[in-house]
Write an enzyme that holds these catalytic residues in place. Structure first.
Site, short mmCIF file in Angstrom:
data_model
loop_
_atom_site.label_atom_id
_atom_site.label_comp_id
_atom_site.label_asym_id
_atom_site.label_seq_id
_atom_site.Cartn_x
_atom_site.Cartn_y
_atom_site.Cartn_z
CG HIS A 50 -1.92 -1.11 1.21
ND1 HIS A 50 -3.22 -0.94 0.82
CD2 HIS A 50 -1.79 -2.43 1.53
CE1 HIS A 50 -3.87 -2.09 0.91
NE2 HIS A 50 -3.02 -3.02 1.34
CG ASP B 187 -2.38 4.54 2.13
OD1 ASP B 187 -2.01 3.44 1.70
OD2 ASP B 187 -3.58 4.81 2.34
N GLY C 154 -9.89 -3.19 3.05
CA GLY C 154 -10.67 -2.71 4.18
C GLY C 154 -10.98 -3.78 5.19
CD GLU D 278 -5.43 -8.97 5.91
OE1 GLU D 278 -4.43 -8.46 6.44
OE2 GLU D 278 -6.26 -8.32 5.24
CG ASP E 147 -0.40 -5.67 4.05
OD1 ASP E 147 -1.01 -5.03 3.18
OD2 ASP E 147 -0.97 -6.15 5.05
CG ASP E 148 -0.21 -1.70 5.10
OD1 ASP E 148 -0.45 -0.89 4.19
OD2 ASP E 148 -1.01 -2.58 5.47
#
Length: 366
Positions: free
Chosen positions: A15, A17, A188, A221, A300-301
């Site tokens: 991602h 952000d 989400g 997930e 992922d992040d």
């Protein structure tokens, strides 16, 4: 592993952000006088955003409110963090990545989702040129209610807006497909609906398929295996983000393997979100590797997990993965790096060029 082979990585699930430098977020927040956690120090921001122990997906996502607050409605900041992400990816050996984000979560007032997409595109284009990394983007629909973002007042978006966003995301994917957008995603909190997606999401994905837009989505997930089944068989998703719980149903799992569905797996994230219990003796990734399934390794992040692809690979090595798994012989004589390359959303000619680039770096001649 030799230094040359470190420059042979492809990442499909990260991602934008969620990859912002916290130093940049702290700087922007101070400039804009946005409330920061704790005493307002950089360390307090790190403590509030970085996930260090297994919890839940909502807790994992909690830190995004500080990231989004600093970026929302600021095209210069959005372009900046995207450009910086390219530098970070290149530094960690990535030669191609697909960064995903929600244009609507970064939009605000006069800054429309279209302007957000254009800012991301500019950041990726500059980053490609300056850091010699190839980058494309995936636009996300948001499942459920986004986190509240404090920008002087509390901004709370109702579920109906998210449903409407789906149609707009498809339009944006179509409009900017020649400018670097290669696919659509659903991200989400899946606990809002479980496997029963609202019709708006289904319609959006089927419309994307008609338009020739590539499709991936978060499924299985922290939610049930049924999400994976419906993602593929109802929404016609080509790839699955995470998908750990597909192993809860052997029949569904075997179907996905036969169909060569690509699983975008994220080792550290899977443990921190509670998607995979830390008491599990064998991580789902190990099962997929043993079965020669089609999957890739992703961060992922990285802002939230405080990891980059190097750290993900180190974790896999602790689980017994070798260079053979990571690079060479697993799936049809190719390893994880090639699984990612052949499952990416680039046009076929560019995909073939990427595969040839990997072969060249790795010294593979067949």
């Amino acid at each position: 592993m030799s230094s040359s082979k470190l420059k042979a990585r492809v990442e499909l699930h990260v991602h934008i952000d969620g990859a912002a430098r916290l130093s940049t977020i702290w700087e922007l927040s101070k400039q804009k006088r946005i409330p920061l956690p704790g005493d307002g120090s950089f360390q307090a921001l790190i403590d509030a955003v970085v996930s260090t122990k297994a919890s839940s997906l909502p807790n994992f996502l909690h830190g995004f409110k500080y990231i989004l607050a600093a970026l929302k409605g600021d095209v210069k900041a959005i372009e900046r963090v995207t450009y910086e992400m390219c530098e970070d990816q290149s530094r960690h050996g990535i030669i191609y990545f697909e960064g995903r984000y929600s244009p609507h979560l970064l939009a605000d007032g006069a800054v429309t989702p279209s302007l957000v997409v254009e800012a991301i595109n500019r950041g990726l284009k500059r980053g490609e040129s300056d850091f010699k990394v190839k980058a494309r983007s995936i636009l996300c629909c948001i499942l459920g209610k986004p986190p509240a973002i404090k920008l002087g007042i509390i901004t709370s978006l109702i579920l109906g807006f998210c449903n409407k966003w789906c149609r707009e995301v498809v339009q944006l994917c179509d409009t900017y497909r020649e400018a670097g957008v290669v696919g659509i995603d659903i991200a989400g909190d899946d606990s809002v609906f479980g496997p029963d997606y609202p019709q708006e999401y289904i319609d959006a994905f089927l419309e994307a398929e008609k338009l020739g837009i590539h499709r991936t989505m978060h499924a299985g997930e922290v939610g049930p295996w049924l999400e994976v089944d419906k993602a593929v068989n109802v929404l016609h998703s080509e790839r699955i983000g995470h998908g750990y719980h597909v192993l809860d149903n052997e029949e569904c799992y075997k179907e996905m393997v036969v169909k060569d569905i690509h699983f975008e797996m994220c080792p550290h994230s899977s443990l921190l979100t509670g998607g995979v219990s830390q008491t599990t003796l064998v991580h789902p990734i190990v099962r997929l590797a043993n079965d020669r399934a089609n999957f890739s390794i992703n961060t992922d992040d990285p802002t939230i997990t405080n990891t980059w692809i190097t750290n993900e690979i180190q974790l896999l090595q602790q689980w017994g993965f070798t260079e053979v798994h990571l690079i060479r012989a697993k799936y049809k004589h190719f390893g994880i790096a090639f699984n990612a390359a052949r499952s990416c959303f680039l046009p076929e000619n560019e995909k073939n060029e990427l595969i040839q680039q990997l072969k060249s770096v790795l010294g593979i001649t067949n």
